[in-house]
Design a protein around this motif. Structure first.
Motif, PDB file in Angstrom:
ATOM      1  N   GLU A 191       0.817  -1.207   0.000  1.00  0.00           N
ATOM      2  CA  GLU A 191       0.000   0.000   0.000  1.00  0.00           C
ATOM      3  C   GLU A 191       0.854   1.261   0.000  1.00  0.00           C
ATOM      4  O   GLU A 191       0.611   2.204  -0.762  1.00  0.00           O
ATOM      5  N   VAL A 192       1.870   1.272   0.836  1.00  0.00           N
ATOM      6  CA  VAL A 192       2.742   2.447   0.926  1.00  0.00           C
ATOM      7  C   VAL A 192       3.520   2.639  -0.365  1.00  0.00           C
ATOM      8  O   VAL A 192       3.668   3.763  -0.867  1.00  0.00           O
ATOM      9  N   TRP A 193       4.011   1.544  -0.930  1.00  0.00           N
ATOM     10  CA  TRP A 193       4.817   1.670  -2.145  1.00  0.00           C
ATOM     11  C   TRP A 193       3.975   2.122  -3.332  1.00  0.00           C
ATOM     12  O   TRP A 193       4.438   2.917  -4.161  1.00  0.00           O
ATOM     13  N   GLN A 194       2.750   1.644  -3.440  1.00  0.00           N
ATOM     14  CA  GLN A 194       1.876   2.095  -4.516  1.00  0.00           C
ATOM     15  C   GLN A 194       1.591   3.582  -4.390  1.00  0.00           C
ATOM     16  O   GLN A 194       1.574   4.318  -5.388  1.00  0.00           O
ATOM     17  N   ALA A 195       1.378   4.057  -3.172  1.00  0.00           N
ATOM     18  CA  ALA A 195       1.149   5.490  -2.963  1.00  0.00           C
ATOM     19  C   ALA A 195       2.400   6.287  -3.320  1.00  0.00           C
ATOM     20  O   ALA A 195       2.323   7.371  -3.907  1.00  0.00           O
ATOM     21  N   ARG A 196       3.552   5.752  -2.993  1.00  0.00           N
ATOM     22  CA  ARG A 196       4.807   6.439  -3.298  1.00  0.00           C
ATOM     23  C   ARG A 196       5.016   6.525  -4.809  1.00  0.00           C
ATOM     24  O   ARG A 196       5.489   7.546  -5.324  1.00  0.00           O
ATOM     25  N   MET A 197       4.688   5.475  -5.527  1.00  0.00           N
ATOM     26  CA  MET A 197       4.851   5.478  -6.976  1.00  0.00           C
ATOM     27  C   MET A 197       3.936   6.500  -7.638  1.00  0.00           C
ATOM     28  O   MET A 197       4.220   6.981  -8.737  1.00  0.00           O
ATOM     29  N   ALA A 198       2.831   6.823  -6.990  1.00  0.00           N
ATOM     30  CA  ALA A 198       1.902   7.809  -7.550  1.00  0.00           C
ATOM     31  C   ALA A 198       2.345   9.239  -7.274  1.00  0.00           C
ATOM     32  O   ALA A 198       1.797  10.178  -7.848  1.00  0.00           O
ATOM     33  N   ASP A 199       3.336   9.401  -6.400  1.00  0.00           N
ATOM     34  CA  ASP A 199       3.859  10.721  -6.052  1.00  0.00           C
ATOM     35  C   ASP A 199       5.189  10.890  -6.773  1.00  0.00           C
ATOM     36  O   ASP A 199       6.205  10.329  -6.375  1.00  0.00           O
ATOM     37  N   ARG A 200       5.199  11.685  -7.830  1.00  0.00           N
ATOM     38  CA  ARG A 200       6.391  11.786  -8.679  1.00  0.00           C
ATOM     39  C   ARG A 200       7.613  12.254  -7.906  1.00  0.00           C
ATOM     40  O   ARG A 200       8.703  11.716  -8.055  1.00  0.00           O
ATOM     41  N   ASP A 201       7.450  13.263  -7.053  1.00  0.00           N
ATOM     42  CA  ASP A 201       8.591  13.789  -6.307  1.00  0.00           C
ATOM     43  C   ASP A 201       9.148  12.749  -5.340  1.00  0.00           C
ATOM     44  O   ASP A 201      10.369  12.589  -5.211  1.00  0.00           O
ATOM     45  N   GLU A 202       8.243  12.061  -4.660  1.00  0.00           N
ATOM     46  CA  GLU A 202       8.679  11.052  -3.703  1.00  0.00           C
ATOM     47  C   GLU A 202       9.365   9.880  -4.405  1.00  0.00           C
ATOM     48  O   GLU A 202      10.405   9.377  -3.962  1.00  0.00           O
ATOM     49  N   LEU A 203       8.807   9.452  -5.520  1.00  0.00           N
ATOM     50  CA  LEU A 203       9.412   8.354  -6.271  1.00  0.00           C
ATOM     51  C   LEU A 203      10.783   8.758  -6.803  1.00  0.00           C
ATOM     52  O   LEU A 203      11.737   7.969  -6.750  1.00  0.00           O
ATOM     53  N   GLU A 204      10.891   9.982  -7.289  1.00  0.00           N
ATOM     54  CA  GLU A 204      12.180  10.457  -7.791  1.00  0.00           C
ATOM     55  C   GLU A 204      13.225  10.493  -6.674  1.00  0.00           C
ATOM     56  O   GLU A 204      14.397  10.168  -6.897  1.00  0.00           O
ATOM     57  N   ARG A 205      12.800  10.864  -5.484  1.00  0.00           N
ATOM     58  CA  ARG A 205      13.736  10.912  -4.354  1.00  0.00           C
ATOM     59  C   ARG A 205      14.297   9.523  -4.063  1.00  0.00           C
ATOM     60  O   ARG A 205      15.505   9.356  -3.870  1.00  0.00           O
ATOM     61  N   TYR A 206      13.430   8.517  -4.031  1.00  0.00           N
ATOM     62  CA  TYR A 206      13.894   7.148  -3.775  1.00  0.00           C
ATOM     63  C   TYR A 206      14.756   6.627  -4.921  1.00  0.00           C
ATOM     64  O   TYR A 206      15.790   5.977  -4.697  1.00  0.00           O
ATOM     65  N   ALA A 207      14.334   6.908  -6.143  1.00  0.00           N
ATOM     66  CA  ALA A 207      15.094   6.426  -7.295  1.00  0.00           C
ATOM     67  C   ALA A 207      16.489   7.048  -7.318  1.00  0.00           C
ATOM     68  O   ALA A 207      17.484   6.378  -7.629  1.00  0.00           O
ATOM     69  N   ARG A 208      16.585   8.338  -6.989  1.00  0.00           N
ATOM     70  CA  ARG A 208      17.881   9.011  -6.985  1.00  0.00           C
ATOM     71  C   ARG A 208      18.777   8.452  -5.876  1.00  0.00           C
ATOM     72  O   ARG A 208      19.983   8.237  -6.083  1.00  0.00           O
ATOM     73  N   ALA A 209      18.192   8.214  -4.699  1.00  0.00           N
ATOM     74  CA  ALA A 209      18.972   7.662  -3.593  1.00  0.00           C
ATOM     75  C   ALA A 209      19.498   6.271  -3.942  1.00  0.00           C
ATOM     76  O   ALA A 209      20.651   5.932  -3.657  1.00  0.00           O
ATOM     77  N   HIS A 210      18.656   5.469  -4.577  1.00  0.00           N
ATOM     78  CA  HIS A 210      19.057   4.126  -5.009  1.00  0.00           C
ATOM     79  C   HIS A 210      20.183   4.223  -6.040  1.00  0.00           C
ATOM     80  O   HIS A 210      21.210   3.530  -5.935  1.00  0.00           O
ATOM     81  N   HIS A 211      20.005   5.097  -7.014  1.00  0.00           N
ATOM     82  CA  HIS A 211      20.996   5.244  -8.083  1.00  0.00           C
ATOM     83  C   HIS A 211      22.327   5.766  -7.541  1.00  0.00           C
ATOM     84  O   HIS A 211      23.404   5.336  -7.997  1.00  0.00           O
ATOM     85  N   ASP A 212      22.295   6.670  -6.571  1.00  0.00           N
ATOM     86  CA  ASP A 212      23.530   7.211  -6.004  1.00  0.00           C
ATOM     87  C   ASP A 212      24.373   6.104  -5.375  1.00  0.00           C
ATOM     88  O   ASP A 212      25.605   6.088  -5.520  1.00  0.00           O
ATOM     89  N   VAL A 213      23.721   5.190  -4.674  1.00  0.00           N
ATOM     90  CA  VAL A 213      24.449   4.088  -4.050  1.00  0.00           C
ATOM     91  C   VAL A 213      25.026   3.163  -5.120  1.00  0.00           C
ATOM     92  O   VAL A 213      26.207   2.794  -5.080  1.00  0.00           O
TER      93      VAL A 213
END
Length: 272
Positions: free
Chosen positions: A64-86
């Motif tokens: 449920e939380v992840w689906q909501a996060r995917m619908a929030d572009r800014d929040e999803l971008e934040r996680y994707a950028r953090a993942h990519h940085d590592v």
């Protein structure tokens, strides 16, 4: 490989896995926040390989939380950028297989066993991509305006008030209409040839390539059309040859060629 589920207790933890690699240098990712502020990134050995992991709150990654996060572009971008940085930091120090965003396991033992089961695939991917980077290539052709053949010419009135076609008017109109269609078809054929030319040229210096779905016209911009959207796996020692090829293709074709990279080879680690 992702284990996620509803109803996790707020204090229940999970293990987030960023990447699998050979002998990573801890200094390469020291100080990076990852996806959970306050939790250090660390190594998780399994067999001869090592995963880069971080402890996270399981409740932050339920379906449920992840689906909501995917619908929030800014929040999803934040996680994707953090993942990519590592992933990028680790890949700069050793051959690395990036794992998909939000790959989680319920505990180290389950993570280690699941990763061990994939050892052969990881090893093959590491051998294939070591010393290589991914480059994205997008090619656009100008889209000239299509000439409208216009309406059929007016028909002169007869003395009796009835109209009749001007001599040859209908034939001329049909010829103009056929001409417009022929030009469209030629432009389509030219676009296909351009895409094949660029793809074949990159294929001569790349270890592998993938052609991706073309972007929709509304995303490309008015007045141009995308004819190629591709990504290529190129050896790092062929960087000069790559740049020379790009210049040659731009001069020879007159097309707009956009190149991005070098990237960690996300697109090629799964093709093993």
């Amino acid at each position: 490989m992702t284990e996620r589920g509803p109803g996790q207790a707020p204090d229940h933890s999970a293990l987030y896995v960023f990447a699998v690699c050979d002998a990573p240098d801890p200094a390469a990712f020291a100080g990076l926040p990852g996806v959970a502020a306050g939790e250090p990134l660390r190594r998780l050995p399994f067999g001869e390989l090592t995963a880069i992991v971080q402890t996270v709150r399981a409740a932050d990654f339920t379906d449920e939380v992840w689906q909501a996060r995917m619908a929030d572009r800014d929040e999803l971008e934040r996680y994707a950028r953090a993942h990519h940085d590592v992933v990028s930091a680790v890949a700069a120090s050793c051959p690395t297989v990036p794992l998909p965003l939000a790959t989680l396991y319920h505990g180290e033992d389950r993570a280690r066993q699941a990763l061990l089961d994939e050892t052969e695939r990881f090893r093959t991917a590491l051998e294939r991509t070591a010393g290589h980077s991914e480059w994205g290539v997008k090619v656009y052709a100008a889209e000239p305006p299509v000439t409208d053949p216009g309406p059929a010419p007016p028909r002169p009135e007869t003395p009796a008030g009835r109209s009749r076609p001007a001599p040859g008017a209908g034939l001329a109109y049909l010829e103009r209409k056929r001409g417009v269609q022929a030009r469209r078809e030629r432009r389509h054929e030219d676009a296909l040839r351009l895409a094949e030319t660029v793809d074949a040229s990159f294929g001569m210096i790349a270890a592998a390539g993938r052609r991706l779905r073309l972007h929709a016209p509304e995303l490309v911009g008015k007045g141009r059309v995308q004819v190629l959207n591709a990504t290529y796996l190129v050896a790092e020692d062929r960087g000069a040859a790559l740049q020379e090829l790009i210049r040659t293709l731009r001069d020879a074709t007159g097309a707009r060629i956009e190149v991005s990279g070098p990237w960690v080879p996300y697109s090629f680690v799964g093709q093993v």
